[in-house]
Design a protein around this motif. Structure first.
Motif, PDB file in Angstrom:
ATOM      1  N   ALA A  37       0.820  -1.216   0.000  1.00  0.00           N
ATOM      2  CA  ALA A  37       0.000   0.000   0.000  1.00  0.00           C
ATOM      3  C   ALA A  37       0.850   1.261   0.000  1.00  0.00           C
ATOM      4  O   ALA A  37       0.402   2.313  -0.485  1.00  0.00           O
ATOM      5  CB  ALA A  37      -0.944  -0.009   1.199  1.00  0.00           C
ATOM      6  N   THR A  38       2.073   1.169   0.504  1.00  0.00           N
ATOM      7  CA  THR A  38       2.919   2.364   0.526  1.00  0.00           C
ATOM      8  C   THR A  38       3.335   2.790  -0.884  1.00  0.00           C
ATOM      9  O   THR A  38       3.831   3.900  -1.056  1.00  0.00           O
ATOM     10  CB  THR A  38       4.175   2.167   1.402  1.00  0.00           C
ATOM     11  OG1 THR A  38       4.970   1.102   0.879  1.00  0.00           O
ATOM     12  CG2 THR A  38       3.798   1.896   2.844  1.00  0.00           C
ATOM     13  N   MET A  39       3.097   1.947  -1.865  1.00  0.00           N
ATOM     14  CA  MET A  39       3.380   2.354  -3.246  1.00  0.00           C
ATOM     15  C   MET A  39       2.417   3.437  -3.719  1.00  0.00           C
ATOM     16  O   MET A  39       2.628   4.056  -4.756  1.00  0.00           O
ATOM     17  CB  MET A  39       3.354   1.148  -4.185  1.00  0.00           C
ATOM     18  CG  MET A  39       4.613   0.319  -4.058  1.00  0.00           C
ATOM     19  SD  MET A  39       4.785  -0.888  -5.340  1.00  0.00           S
ATOM     20  CE  MET A  39       3.639  -2.128  -4.796  1.00  0.00           C
ATOM     21  N   LEU A  40       1.366   3.677  -2.934  1.00  0.00           N
ATOM     22  CA  LEU A  40       0.455   4.774  -3.256  1.00  0.00           C
ATOM     23  C   LEU A  40       1.162   6.131  -3.178  1.00  0.00           C
ATOM     24  O   LEU A  40       0.617   7.141  -3.624  1.00  0.00           O
ATOM     25  CB  LEU A  40      -0.759   4.751  -2.327  1.00  0.00           C
ATOM     26  CG  LEU A  40      -1.726   3.585  -2.556  1.00  0.00           C
ATOM     27  CD1 LEU A  40      -2.775   3.541  -1.443  1.00  0.00           C
ATOM     28  CD2 LEU A  40      -2.379   3.694  -3.920  1.00  0.00           C
ATOM     29  N   VAL A  41       2.366   6.135  -2.629  1.00  0.00           N
ATOM     30  CA  VAL A  41       3.157   7.361  -2.587  1.00  0.00           C
ATOM     31  C   VAL A  41       3.397   7.874  -4.011  1.00  0.00           C
ATOM     32  O   VAL A  41       3.648   9.067  -4.214  1.00  0.00           O
ATOM     33  CB  VAL A  41       4.484   7.139  -1.819  1.00  0.00           C
ATOM     34  CG1 VAL A  41       5.454   6.300  -2.626  1.00  0.00           C
ATOM     35  CG2 VAL A  41       5.122   8.457  -1.433  1.00  0.00           C
ATOM     36  N   ASP A  42       3.274   7.004  -4.978  1.00  0.00           N
ATOM     37  CA  ASP A  42       3.476   7.404  -6.365  1.00  0.00           C
ATOM     38  C   ASP A  42       2.316   8.204  -6.934  1.00  0.00           C
ATOM     39  O   ASP A  42       2.354   8.600  -8.098  1.00  0.00           O
ATOM     40  CB  ASP A  42       3.751   6.176  -7.244  1.00  0.00           C
ATOM     41  CG  ASP A  42       5.202   5.739  -7.167  1.00  0.00           C
ATOM     42  OD1 ASP A  42       6.054   6.542  -6.747  1.00  0.00           O
ATOM     43  OD2 ASP A  42       5.488   4.584  -7.543  1.00  0.00           O
ATOM     44  N   PHE A  47       0.804  14.573 -10.770  1.00  0.00           N
ATOM     45  CA  PHE A  47       0.928  16.030 -10.844  1.00  0.00           C
ATOM     46  C   PHE A  47       2.074  16.472 -11.758  1.00  0.00           C
ATOM     47  O   PHE A  47       2.305  17.669 -11.912  1.00  0.00           O
ATOM     48  CB  PHE A  47       1.123  16.622  -9.449  1.00  0.00           C
ATOM     49  CG  PHE A  47      -0.041  16.347  -8.542  1.00  0.00           C
ATOM     50  CD1 PHE A  47      -1.240  17.014  -8.709  1.00  0.00           C
ATOM     51  CD2 PHE A  47       0.061  15.389  -7.539  1.00  0.00           C
ATOM     52  CE1 PHE A  47      -2.322  16.751  -7.887  1.00  0.00           C
ATOM     53  CE2 PHE A  47      -1.014  15.124  -6.709  1.00  0.00           C
ATOM     54  CZ  PHE A  47      -2.209  15.799  -6.883  1.00  0.00           C
ATOM     55  N   ALA A  48       2.780  15.522 -12.338  1.00  0.00           N
ATOM     56  CA  ALA A  48       3.899  15.844 -13.220  1.00  0.00           C
ATOM     57  C   ALA A  48       3.428  15.821 -14.673  1.00  0.00           C
ATOM     58  O   ALA A  48       2.438  15.189 -15.012  1.00  0.00           O
ATOM     59  CB  ALA A  48       5.031  14.836 -13.029  1.00  0.00           C
ATOM     60  N   SER A  49       4.168  16.531 -15.492  1.00  0.00           N
ATOM     61  CA  SER A  49       3.874  16.515 -16.920  1.00  0.00           C
ATOM     62  C   SER A  49       5.174  16.272 -17.673  1.00  0.00           C
ATOM     63  O   SER A  49       6.092  17.086 -17.568  1.00  0.00           O
ATOM     64  CB  SER A  49       3.259  17.842 -17.341  1.00  0.00           C
ATOM     65  OG  SER A  49       2.951  17.815 -18.701  1.00  0.00           O
ATOM     66  N   PRO A  50       5.302  15.174 -18.356  1.00  0.00           N
ATOM     67  CA  PRO A  50       4.332  14.088 -18.469  1.00  0.00           C
ATOM     68  C   PRO A  50       4.283  13.267 -17.181  1.00  0.00           C
ATOM     69  O   PRO A  50       5.211  13.312 -16.374  1.00  0.00           O
ATOM     70  CB  PRO A  50       4.869  13.250 -19.630  1.00  0.00           C
ATOM     71  CG  PRO A  50       6.349  13.460 -19.585  1.00  0.00           C
ATOM     72  CD  PRO A  50       6.536  14.894 -19.131  1.00  0.00           C
ATOM     73  N   SER A  58      12.792  10.290 -10.040  1.00  0.00           N
ATOM     74  CA  SER A  58      11.685  10.760  -9.206  1.00  0.00           C
ATOM     75  C   SER A  58      12.157  11.363  -7.889  1.00  0.00           C
ATOM     76  O   SER A  58      11.455  12.202  -7.308  1.00  0.00           O
ATOM     77  CB  SER A  58      10.694   9.626  -8.945  1.00  0.00           C
ATOM     78  OG  SER A  58      11.325   8.572  -8.268  1.00  0.00           O
ATOM     79  N   ILE A  59      13.336  10.977  -7.423  1.00  0.00           N
ATOM     80  CA  ILE A  59      13.852  11.497  -6.160  1.00  0.00           C
ATOM     81  C   ILE A  59      14.162  12.988  -6.330  1.00  0.00           C
ATOM     82  O   ILE A  59      14.924  13.388  -7.202  1.00  0.00           O
ATOM     83  CB  ILE A  59      15.128  10.750  -5.707  1.00  0.00           C
ATOM     84  CG1 ILE A  59      14.891   9.252  -5.617  1.00  0.00           C
ATOM     85  CG2 ILE A  59      15.649  11.309  -4.386  1.00  0.00           C
ATOM     86  CD1 ILE A  59      13.846   8.830  -4.628  1.00  0.00           C
ATOM     87  N   GLY A  60      13.523  13.788  -5.489  1.00  0.00           N
ATOM     88  CA  GLY A  60      13.732  15.221  -5.549  1.00  0.00           C
ATOM     89  C   GLY A  60      12.864  15.934  -6.573  1.00  0.00           C
ATOM     90  O   GLY A  60      12.819  17.155  -6.601  1.00  0.00           O
ATOM     91  N   PHE A  61      12.161  15.178  -7.422  1.00  0.00           N
ATOM     92  CA  PHE A  61      11.315  15.809  -8.428  1.00  0.00           C
ATOM     93  C   PHE A  61       9.850  15.813  -7.999  1.00  0.00           C
ATOM     94  O   PHE A  61       9.203  16.849  -8.011  1.00  0.00           O
ATOM     95  CB  PHE A  61      11.451  15.084  -9.778  1.00  0.00           C
ATOM     96  CG  PHE A  61      10.637  15.712 -10.862  1.00  0.00           C
ATOM     97  CD1 PHE A  61      11.115  16.817 -11.554  1.00  0.00           C
ATOM     98  CD2 PHE A  61       9.387  15.220 -11.182  1.00  0.00           C
ATOM     99  CE1 PHE A  61      10.356  17.423 -12.537  1.00  0.00           C
ATOM    100  CE2 PHE A  61       8.615  15.816 -12.168  1.00  0.00           C
ATOM    101  CZ  PHE A  61       9.101  16.922 -12.856  1.00  0.00           C
ATOM    102  N   HIS A  62       9.342  14.658  -7.608  1.00  0.00           N
ATOM    103  CA  HIS A  62       7.943  14.558  -7.198  1.00  0.00           C
ATOM    104  C   HIS A  62       7.807  14.969  -5.727  1.00  0.00           C
ATOM    105  O   HIS A  62       8.709  14.758  -4.924  1.00  0.00           O
ATOM    106  CB  HIS A  62       7.431  13.128  -7.392  1.00  0.00           C
ATOM    107  CG  HIS A  62       7.478  12.678  -8.818  1.00  0.00           C
ATOM    108  ND1 HIS A  62       6.671  13.197  -9.789  1.00  0.00           N
ATOM    109  CD2 HIS A  62       8.252  11.762  -9.434  1.00  0.00           C
ATOM    110  CE1 HIS A  62       6.927  12.615 -10.938  1.00  0.00           C
ATOM    111  NE2 HIS A  62       7.893  11.738 -10.749  1.00  0.00           N
ATOM    112  N   TYR A  63       6.659  15.537  -5.374  1.00  0.00           N
ATOM    113  CA  TYR A  63       6.424  16.087  -4.032  1.00  0.00           C
ATOM    114  C   TYR A  63       6.694  15.084  -2.909  1.00  0.00           C
ATOM    115  O   TYR A  63       7.296  15.438  -1.896  1.00  0.00           O
ATOM    116  CB  TYR A  63       4.982  16.593  -3.902  1.00  0.00           C
ATOM    117  CG  TYR A  63       4.594  17.609  -4.931  1.00  0.00           C
ATOM    118  CD1 TYR A  63       5.245  18.832  -5.007  1.00  0.00           C
ATOM    119  CD2 TYR A  63       3.581  17.349  -5.837  1.00  0.00           C
ATOM    120  CE1 TYR A  63       4.891  19.773  -5.958  1.00  0.00           C
ATOM    121  CE2 TYR A  63       3.217  18.286  -6.800  1.00  0.00           C
ATOM    122  CZ  TYR A  63       3.879  19.494  -6.853  1.00  0.00           C
ATOM    123  OH  TYR A  63       3.536  20.413  -7.792  1.00  0.00           O
TER     124      TYR A  63
END
Length: 104
Positions: A37-42, A47-50, A58-63
């Protein structure tokens, strides 16, 4: 390349099963489901494009993959289960994504 993809999904689905089995033997099924269930962190990828970019780390890019979020995930380790298990799952997810970044 095929190896990074296989490694990524192994670390997201199979390795957490090993964590649950070795460290939480009496409650391994529940623990494994929490770790999955912790994969829901994705969800932050939406919110990213694309939404998906195979060449983006993804480290440092996604919230939810920032250093601030990671500090929160470490803080979860200080609490009792299930929060500790959630923290383990989130940190292992970040580690898996970090490995992906290194293999890029």
């Amino acid at each position: 390349m095929v190896f990074p993809t296989i490694l990524h999904y192994f670390l997201h689905f199979v390795f957490p099963l090993g964590i649950a089995w070795v460290f939480y033997r009496t409650t391994w099924k529940k623990t494994y489901l929490i770790l999955l269930a912790t994969m829901l962190v994705d969800v932050d990828h939406l919110f990213a494009s694309p939404i998906f970019d195979p060449d983006r780390c993804s480290i440092g890019f996604h919230y939810l993959h920032t250093s601030y979020a990671i500090v929160g995930y470490v803080a979860l380790l200080l609490f009792k289960n299930p929060y500790r298990i959630i923290g383990i799952g989130l940190l292992f997810h970040i580690l898996t994504d970090y490995i992906d970044c290194q293999l890029m």
